[in-house]
Design an enzyme around this catalytic site. Structure first.
Site, short mmCIF file in Angstrom:
data_model
loop_
_atom_site.label_atom_id
_atom_site.label_comp_id
_atom_site.label_asym_id
_atom_site.label_seq_id
_atom_site.Cartn_x
_atom_site.Cartn_y
_atom_site.Cartn_z
N ASP A 85 0.64 -1.39 0.01
CA ASP A 85 -0.16 -0.15 0.03
C ASP A 85 0.93 1.30 0.02
O ASP A 85 1.81 1.50 0.77
CB ASP A 85 -0.89 0.07 1.06
CG ASP A 85 -1.92 1.13 1.20
OD1 ASP A 85 -2.99 0.90 0.57
OD2 ASP A 85 -1.71 2.08 1.70
N ILE A 86 0.68 2.16 -1.07
CA ILE A 86 1.15 3.33 -0.87
C ILE A 86 0.97 4.52 0.04
O ILE A 86 -0.30 4.69 0.59
CB ILE A 86 1.07 4.18 -2.28
CG1 ILE A 86 1.67 3.29 -3.44
CG2 ILE A 86 1.68 5.53 -2.40
CD1 ILE A 86 1.28 4.04 -4.71
N ASN B 228 -2.69 13.07 -3.75
CA ASN B 228 -3.94 13.50 -4.65
C ASN B 228 -4.51 14.77 -4.09
O ASN B 228 -4.77 15.71 -4.89
CB ASN B 228 -5.07 12.26 -4.39
CG ASN B 228 -4.86 11.25 -5.61
OD1 ASN B 228 -4.17 11.25 -6.45
ND2 ASN B 228 -5.56 10.00 -5.04
N ASP C 11 -2.05 9.45 -10.53
CA ASP C 11 -1.75 8.58 -11.48
C ASP C 11 -0.32 8.45 -12.08
O ASP C 11 0.13 7.35 -12.15
CB ASP C 11 -2.69 9.10 -12.81
CG ASP C 11 -4.34 8.88 -12.57
OD1 ASP C 11 -4.47 8.40 -11.89
OD2 ASP C 11 -4.91 9.37 -13.48
N GLU D 297 -4.58 2.56 -4.51
CA GLU D 297 -3.13 2.76 -4.40
C GLU D 297 -2.38 1.32 -3.60
O GLU D 297 -1.51 1.50 -3.15
CB GLU D 297 -2.84 3.75 -3.41
CG GLU D 297 -3.14 3.50 -1.83
CD GLU D 297 -4.77 4.27 -1.56
OE1 GLU D 297 -4.89 4.56 -0.50
OE2 GLU D 297 -5.71 3.91 -2.36
#
Length: 254
Positions: A91-92, A99, A108, A134
């Site tokens: 997971d980022i 964002n 993106d 993500e």
């Protein structure tokens, strides 16, 4: 008796323009979709659409549908062979902040950059997917317990050491939290249980401050030679006794 010719479909009667455009755009070429060869054209469209249905449109990685099918096959292989297999969920960290600060187009770009870095970290025999939002996931066949954390740490460092340029003047540093769980050897589990165990480890990694790895200890699900014989053979069939086929994976370990 029906006339066989009545079952022949004229491709001009089908609305294939949209399908043609999608496949040509994805492949970057019209060469494989020659309209002057109708059967080849239709087969190319079918193959291309099948491939598109298994890919994430943004990153080009396997999508969740494809990854679920791979997990099912891997559970079957591990059940029969007893070989190790590791599932990682990645997971980022703080992706919403990226964002909110820079916009979804920048998000993106980050997803695409992380996808390329992850792709460079895995073997051809591994399956890497965008799991949703993500999150990414990778299933690693023939990954022994002693290598699990080493592999995950290598992936984590690779992403942390690859700044992402989201504009000519702005770079962002990206990190991952990684959770992992090994498949149950010789025991038929389910994809839901396996992913739930890996998800729990991801939660642990987040709780430990993010940008870290948490790998579940490999479960002790070994069986004795006698138990293995009862599980996998011999098998009685109408033609007599025989052995169940074994699935011995070919591939290197880390």
């Amino acid at each position: 008796m029906p006339d066989p010719a009545s079952h022949i479909v004229d491709l001009r009667d089908l609305r294939l323009d949209t399908a043609h455009a999608l496949v040509a755009q994805a492949s970057g070429s019209e060469a494989a979709l020659r309209r002057d060869q109708p059967s080849r054209h239709l087969q190319g469209l079918i193959d291309g659409l099948c491939e598109l249905s298994l890919k994430d449109h943004l990153t080009g990685l396997a999508n969740r549908r494809h990854f679920r099918a791979v997990l099912e096959r891997e559970i079957d292989r591990v059940t029969r062979s007893g070989e190790a297999a590791l599932l990682l969920i990645l997971d980022i960290d703080h992706f919403k902040q990226i964002n909110d600060t820079y916009g979804h187009l920048a998000g993106d770009v980050v997803l695409q950059s992380v996808s390329r870095t992850l792709s460079a970290c895995v073997r051809p025999m591994d399956t890497l997917a965008r799991y949703g939002g993500e999150e990414f996931a990778v299933v690693l066949p023939a990954c022994q317990a002693g290598f699990g954390k080493v592999v995950a740490e290598r992936i984590r460092r690779a992403v942390a050491n690859t700044p992402v340029r989201i504009s000519p003047s702005v770079e962002v540093n990206v990190t991952l939290s990684i959770g992992g769980a090994f498949a149950m050897q010789w025991i038929r589990s389910t994809t839901l249980l396996w992913t739930d165990r890996a998800d729990h480890q991801l939660y642990n990694a987040k709780s430990m401050g993010r940008n870290c790895v948490s790998i579940e200890e490999q479960p002790d699900s070994t069986v004795s030679a006698e138990e293995k014989s009862l599980l996998f053979g011999p098998l009685y069939t109408p033609s007599g006794w025989g052995d169940l086929p074994s699935l011995d994976p070919a591939g290197s370990v880390y």
